[in-house]
Design a protein around this motif. Structure first.
Motif, PDB file in Angstrom:
ATOM      1  N   ARG A 178      -8.657  25.684 -12.405  1.00 49.83           N
ATOM      2  CA  ARG A 178     -10.064  25.405 -12.737  1.00 49.83           C
ATOM      3  C   ARG A 178     -10.622  24.248 -11.923  1.00 49.83           C
ATOM      4  O   ARG A 178     -11.765  24.282 -11.466  1.00 49.83           O
ATOM      5  N   TYR A 179      -9.822  23.205 -11.743  1.00 41.47           N
ATOM      6  CA  TYR A 179     -10.327  21.985 -11.107  1.00 41.47           C
ATOM      7  C   TYR A 179     -10.040  21.908  -9.618  1.00 41.47           C
ATOM      8  O   TYR A 179     -10.651  21.112  -8.907  1.00 41.47           O
ATOM      9  N   GLY A 180      -9.096  22.691  -9.117  1.00 45.93           N
ATOM     10  CA  GLY A 180      -8.833  22.710  -7.691  1.00 45.93           C
ATOM     11  C   GLY A 180      -7.815  21.676  -7.253  1.00 45.93           C
ATOM     12  O   GLY A 180      -7.001  21.192  -8.034  1.00 45.93           O
ATOM     13  N   THR A 181      -7.891  21.314  -5.975  1.00 45.85           N
ATOM     14  CA  THR A 181      -6.913  20.422  -5.349  1.00 45.85           C
ATOM     15  C   THR A 181      -7.298  18.957  -5.556  1.00 45.85           C
ATOM     16  O   THR A 181      -8.458  18.582  -5.371  1.00 45.85           O
ATOM     17  N   HIS A 182      -6.312  18.146  -5.911  1.00 50.23           N
ATOM     18  CA  HIS A 182      -6.523  16.719  -6.119  1.00 50.23           C
ATOM     19  C   HIS A 182      -6.420  16.008  -4.770  1.00 50.23           C
ATOM     20  O   HIS A 182      -5.356  15.945  -4.162  1.00 50.23           O
ATOM     21  N   LEU A 183      -7.534  15.492  -4.265  1.00 51.59           N
ATOM     22  CA  LEU A 183      -7.551  14.868  -2.944  1.00 51.59           C
ATOM     23  C   LEU A 183      -7.210  13.389  -2.984  1.00 51.59           C
ATOM     24  O   LEU A 183      -6.589  12.861  -2.063  1.00 51.59           O
ATOM     25  N   LEU A 184      -7.654  12.688  -4.024  1.00 51.10           N
ATOM     26  CA  LEU A 184      -7.487  11.239  -4.074  1.00 51.10           C
ATOM     27  C   LEU A 184      -7.362  10.795  -5.522  1.00 51.10           C
ATOM     28  O   LEU A 184      -8.317  10.911  -6.293  1.00 51.10           O
ATOM     29  N   ALA A 185      -6.179  10.303  -5.887  1.00 46.81           N
ATOM     30  CA  ALA A 185      -5.923   9.898  -7.272  1.00 46.81           C
ATOM     31  C   ALA A 185      -6.282   8.438  -7.479  1.00 46.81           C
ATOM     32  O   ALA A 185      -5.441   7.591  -7.734  1.00 46.81           O
ATOM     33  N   ASN A 186      -7.559   8.141  -7.355  1.00 46.64           N
ATOM     34  CA  ASN A 186      -8.045   6.775  -7.550  1.00 46.64           C
ATOM     35  C   ASN A 186      -9.206   6.838  -8.519  1.00 46.64           C
ATOM     36  O   ASN A 186     -10.231   7.447  -8.244  1.00 46.64           O
ATOM     37  N   ARG A 187      -9.069   6.198  -9.665  1.00 48.76           N
ATOM     38  CA  ARG A 187     -10.097   6.313 -10.699  1.00 48.76           C
ATOM     39  C   ARG A 187     -11.314   5.441 -10.433  1.00 48.76           C
ATOM     40  O   ARG A 187     -12.291   5.500 -11.165  1.00 48.76           O
ATOM     41  N   ASP A 188     -11.259   4.623  -9.408  1.00 43.03           N
ATOM     42  CA  ASP A 188     -12.377   3.715  -9.125  1.00 43.03           C
ATOM     43  C   ASP A 188     -13.161   4.171  -7.900  1.00 43.03           C
ATOM     44  O   ASP A 188     -13.579   3.359  -7.082  1.00 43.03           O
ATOM     45  N   THR A 189     -13.346   5.485  -7.761  1.00 43.84           N
ATOM     46  CA  THR A 189     -14.075   5.990  -6.607  1.00 43.84           C
ATOM     47  C   THR A 189     -14.907   7.187  -7.026  1.00 43.84           C
ATOM     48  O   THR A 189     -14.636   7.822  -8.046  1.00 43.84           O
ATOM     49  N   GLU A 190     -15.945   7.495  -6.265  1.00 41.50           N
ATOM     50  CA  GLU A 190     -16.794   8.651  -6.544  1.00 41.50           C
ATOM     51  C   GLU A 190     -17.609   8.969  -5.301  1.00 41.50           C
ATOM     52  O   GLU A 190     -17.504   8.299  -4.276  1.00 41.50           O
ATOM     53  N   GLY A 191     -18.434  10.007  -5.393  1.00 44.21           N
ATOM     54  CA  GLY A 191     -19.343  10.354  -4.304  1.00 44.21           C
ATOM     55  C   GLY A 191     -18.651  10.715  -3.007  1.00 44.21           C
ATOM     56  O   GLY A 191     -18.943  10.110  -1.965  1.00 44.21           O
ATOM     57  N   PRO A 192     -17.750  11.719  -2.978  1.00 44.72           N
ATOM     58  CA  PRO A 192     -17.018  12.018  -1.739  1.00 44.72           C
ATOM     59  C   PRO A 192     -17.892  12.628  -0.659  1.00 44.72           C
ATOM     60  O   PRO A 192     -18.805  13.413  -0.931  1.00 44.72           O
ATOM     61  N   THR A 193     -17.619  12.247   0.572  1.00 48.60           N
ATOM     62  CA  THR A 193     -18.164  12.891   1.767  1.00 48.60           C
ATOM     63  C   THR A 193     -16.998  13.142   2.712  1.00 48.60           C
ATOM     64  O   THR A 193     -16.179  12.257   2.927  1.00 48.60           O
ATOM     65  N   ILE A 194     -16.920  14.341   3.268  1.00 45.46           N
ATOM     66  CA  ILE A 194     -15.821  14.699   4.167  1.00 45.46           C
ATOM     67  C   ILE A 194     -16.402  15.198   5.479  1.00 45.46           C
ATOM     68  O   ILE A 194     -17.306  16.034   5.493  1.00 45.46           O
ATOM     69  N   SER A 195     -15.906  14.666   6.589  1.00 44.03           N
ATOM     70  CA  SER A 195     -16.367  15.126   7.898  1.00 44.03           C
ATOM     71  C   SER A 195     -15.179  15.413   8.799  1.00 44.03           C
ATOM     72  O   SER A 195     -14.136  14.760   8.699  1.00 44.03           O
ATOM     73  N   TYR A 196     -15.362  16.393   9.674  1.00 34.65           N
ATOM     74  CA  TYR A 196     -14.307  16.853  10.573  1.00 34.65           C
ATOM     75  C   TYR A 196     -14.625  16.410  11.995  1.00 34.65           C
ATOM     76  O   TYR A 196     -15.760  16.564  12.461  1.00 34.65           O
ATOM     77  N   HIS A 197     -13.634  15.834  12.671  1.00 34.62           N
ATOM     78  CA  HIS A 197     -13.821  15.373  14.050  1.00 34.62           C
ATOM     79  C   HIS A 197     -12.691  15.915  14.923  1.00 34.62           C
ATOM     80  O   HIS A 197     -11.514  15.820  14.568  1.00 34.62           O
ATOM     81  N   GLU A 198     -13.058  16.451  16.085  1.00 29.26           N
ATOM     82  CA  GLU A 198     -12.069  16.973  17.022  1.00 29.26           C
ATOM     83  C   GLU A 198     -11.728  15.917  18.075  1.00 29.26           C
ATOM     84  O   GLU A 198     -12.584  15.130  18.481  1.00 29.26           O
ATOM     85  N   GLY A 199     -10.491  15.915  18.507  1.00 25.89           N
ATOM     86  CA  GLY A 199     -10.063  15.057  19.606  1.00 25.89           C
ATOM     87  C   GLY A 199     -10.150  13.574  19.319  1.00 25.89           C
ATOM     88  O   GLY A 199     -10.568  12.794  20.184  1.00 25.89           O
TER      89      GLY A 199
END
Length: 226
Positions: A178-199
């Motif tokens: 239901r919840y998916g993959t756990h990326l970061l087990a830190n309870r003091d964080t929010e608002g994720p942004t993910i970007s992909y960079h080549e090279g």
């Protein structure tokens, strides 16, 4: 709207029925079936700690497959509550109005339903859409309640890739699914942004001596910012 990112003008309400002059729902002022998010509201009222909260959170908008735009937003039971819903809407225009999407079985488009509570369970707020190098689509989300998670979406529909129904998302079983993959087990964080960079250059240079570019390696990397 802005043409220079400095001067801004108000365009309008993204989802009809939700604006700065709207009245919070209550026993004397219930949301009716004519409201765009009535089905989401019905799920919200089932959450423990529901406090007639009338505020939608942290929307993100991306281009939809086949044209138009998908809007993902979250609705929380109360300010600071770890019980929330992330849902999907659609509009042909980037400025809206956006309408709630429905699945093939006529479910409202619920992406994540965090009804279990806090602690070891995530909070369905702050959605962010990103894609991998092969075009697979993901939604990252999460908060102080056990950190950042992600679920895979179908890039053709913008809905969950696994096709989980509202009934399945409302159950207490299959937490990991239901919840998916756990990326970061830190309870003091929010608002994720993910970007992909080549090279990306990976250098062992420590700032002393002579920099040697030939000693660097290059990798494709994803960066998670919270």
């Amino acid at each position: 709207r802005s043409t220079d990112l400095i001067n801004w003008s108000y365009v309008g309400v993204a989802i009809e029925g939700f604006n700065e002059n709207g009245s919070a729902p209550s026993d004397n002022n219930p949301i009716t079936e004519s409201n765009e998010l009535y089905e989401i509201y019905q799920l919200m009222t089932q959450l423990s700690g529901w406090n007639n909260n009338w505020t939608l959170w942290a929307p993100t908008v991306v281009e939809a497959a086949g044209g138009g735009y998908w809007l993902y937003a979250s609705w929380t039971a109360d300010f600071g509550s770890p019980r929330s819903i992330i849902f999907q809407c659609y509009s042909e225009s980037i400025t809206g109005p956006y309408e709630l999407v429905h699945t093939d079985n006529d479910d409202p488009a619920v992406i994540v339903y965090s009804h279990d509570g806090g602690g070891s369970y995530p909070n369905a707020i702050d959605p962010f859409i990103y894609y991998d190098e092969d075009g697979a689509m993901y939604l990252a989300y999460g908060s102080f309640s056990n950190g950042i998670y992600c679920v895979e979406l179908d890039p053709e529909t913008g809905l969950r890739e696994d096709g989980m129904t509202v009934e399945q998302l409302s159950s207490t079983a299959d937490k990991d699914a239901r919840y998916g993959t756990h990326l970061l087990a830190n309870r003091d964080t929010e608002g994720p942004t993910i970007s992909y960079h080549e090279g990306v250059e990976i250098s062992s240079y420590d700032g002393t001596g002579t920099y040697d570019a030939s000693a660097s390696t290059y990798e494709d990397r994803y960066y998670l910012m919270t």
